[in-house]
Design a protein around this motif. Sequence first.
Motif, PDB file in Angstrom:
ATOM      1  N   LEU A   1       0.833  -1.198   0.000  1.00 30.49           N
ATOM      2  CA  LEU A   1       0.000   0.000   0.000  1.00 30.49           C
ATOM      3  C   LEU A   1       0.869   1.249   0.000  1.00 30.49           C
ATOM      4  N   SER A   2       0.371   2.286  -0.653  1.00 32.63           N
ATOM      5  CA  SER A   2       1.078   3.568  -0.635  1.00 32.63           C
ATOM      6  C   SER A   2       0.794   4.296   0.673  1.00 32.63           C
TER       7      SER A   2
ATOM      8  N   ARG B   1      10.541  -2.288   5.147  1.00 29.79           N
ATOM      9  CA  ARG B   1      10.015  -1.698   3.910  1.00 29.79           C
ATOM     10  C   ARG B   1      10.998  -1.911   2.784  1.00 29.79           C
ATOM     11  N   THR B   2      10.464  -2.265   1.614  1.00 25.32           N
ATOM     12  CA  THR B   2      11.275  -2.415   0.418  1.00 25.32           C
ATOM     13  C   THR B   2      10.707  -1.482  -0.639  1.00 25.32           C
ATOM     14  N   SER B   3      11.523  -0.566  -1.127  1.00 24.66           N
ATOM     15  CA  SER B   3      11.087   0.352  -2.186  1.00 24.66           C
ATOM     16  C   SER B   3      11.031  -0.400  -3.501  1.00 24.66           C
ATOM     17  N   ARG B   4      10.022  -0.082  -4.297  1.00 19.17           N
ATOM     18  CA  ARG B   4       9.861  -0.732  -5.595  1.00 19.17           C
ATOM     19  C   ARG B   4       9.793   0.329  -6.682  1.00 19.17           C
TER      20      ARG B   4
ATOM     21  N   ARG C   1       8.462   5.344  -9.267  1.00 19.42           N
ATOM     22  CA  ARG C   1       8.308   4.747  -7.941  1.00 19.42           C
ATOM     23  C   ARG C   1       6.932   4.100  -7.799  1.00 19.42           C
ATOM     24  N   LEU C   2       6.923   2.880  -7.291  1.00 17.40           N
ATOM     25  CA  LEU C   2       5.690   2.135  -7.048  1.00 17.40           C
ATOM     26  C   LEU C   2       5.439   2.060  -5.550  1.00 17.40           C
ATOM     27  N   THR C   3       4.369   1.388  -5.149  1.00 20.44           N
ATOM     28  CA  THR C   3       4.068   1.249  -3.731  1.00 20.44           C
ATOM     29  C   THR C   3       5.160   0.442  -3.035  1.00 20.44           C
ATOM     30  N   ASN C   4       5.375   0.768  -1.767  1.00 18.59           N
ATOM     31  CA  ASN C   4       6.354   0.033  -0.983  1.00 18.59           C
ATOM     32  C   ASN C   4       5.812  -1.336  -0.625  1.00 18.59           C
TER      33      ASN C   4
END
Length: 88
Positions: free
Chosen positions: A39-40, A70-73, A80-83
Amino acid sequence: MNDLTRYRLLAEASLPPAAKLLYSYLLDLAGGRNGTVWLSSRRLAAEVGLSTSAIRRNLHRLEQSGLIHRTSRYSEEGIRLTNKITLL
C-alpha cells in the motif's frame, strides 16, 4: 494472530499511539505477523485517518523498532511504485 496476542505485543512496544494504530492496521491487512502489505502512504493515510506525513513518520518508527521492513519498488521506467511492507 488473535486479539489478546496483539494487545500484549502492542502494550510492550514503546511506540506512540499512532504507530501502534498503524501497526495494528497492518497486522489486520497482512493476516498476522510475517505477512506482506502493498500500500502507498497516501492510501494508508486515507484508510487509517492520519496524514501522509504521520504515516511515513510512523512507518519509520516501526521499521526502527524492528516490527516491519520496507522495500522500495520501482517500475522498469524508474517510476516509484508502492512500498512492500513486510511484518516481522
